[in-house]
Motif scaffolding. Sequence first.
Motif, mmCIF file in Angstrom:
data_model
loop_
_atom_site.group_PDB
_atom_site.id
_atom_site.type_symbol
_atom_site.label_atom_id
_atom_site.label_comp_id
_atom_site.label_asym_id
_atom_site.label_seq_id
_atom_site.Cartn_x
_atom_site.Cartn_y
_atom_site.Cartn_z
ATOM 1 N N CYS A 9 0.927 -1.240 0.072
ATOM 2 C CA CYS A 9 -0.239 -0.218 -0.149
ATOM 3 C C CYS A 9 0.873 1.236 -0.027
ATOM 4 O O CYS A 9 1.573 1.587 0.781
ATOM 5 N N ILE A 40 2.665 0.605 3.764
ATOM 6 C CA ILE A 40 2.405 -0.609 4.226
ATOM 7 C C ILE A 40 3.093 -1.617 3.440
ATOM 8 O O ILE A 40 3.037 -1.666 2.301
ATOM 9 N N ALA A 64 -4.343 -0.146 5.353
ATOM 10 C CA ALA A 64 -4.060 -0.588 3.884
ATOM 11 C C ALA A 64 -5.282 -1.067 3.371
ATOM 12 O O ALA A 64 -6.080 -1.303 3.979
ATOM 13 N N CYS A 115 -4.486 -1.887 -3.782
ATOM 14 C CA CYS A 115 -3.528 -2.840 -3.264
ATOM 15 C C CYS A 115 -4.499 -3.713 -2.461
ATOM 16 O O CYS A 115 -3.947 -4.917 -2.120
#
Length: 76
Positions: A4, A9, A34, A41
């Motif tokens: 992310c 992340i 995230a 993502c």
Amino acid sequence: MYVCSCFGITEEQVKQHAGSGHCTPRQIASACKAGTDCGSCVRRIQALLGRGTGCATRTEEAATAETFIPARSQAA
């Protein structure tokens, strides 16, 4: 590697959250945000959760879950 980029992340962080019991993309989002901004993502998070992170996959859950189907009532 970053999963992310909106919140920075990494794959390792997602795996750590999964190891501590966050086993769905929604639970990962609650733990670290995230997947909550642009959403690009989410598919990668889903893929990570299905690959050896300590969480059961849907097929494993289905194979081990007990199914309860109530009998239909004969009274009309």
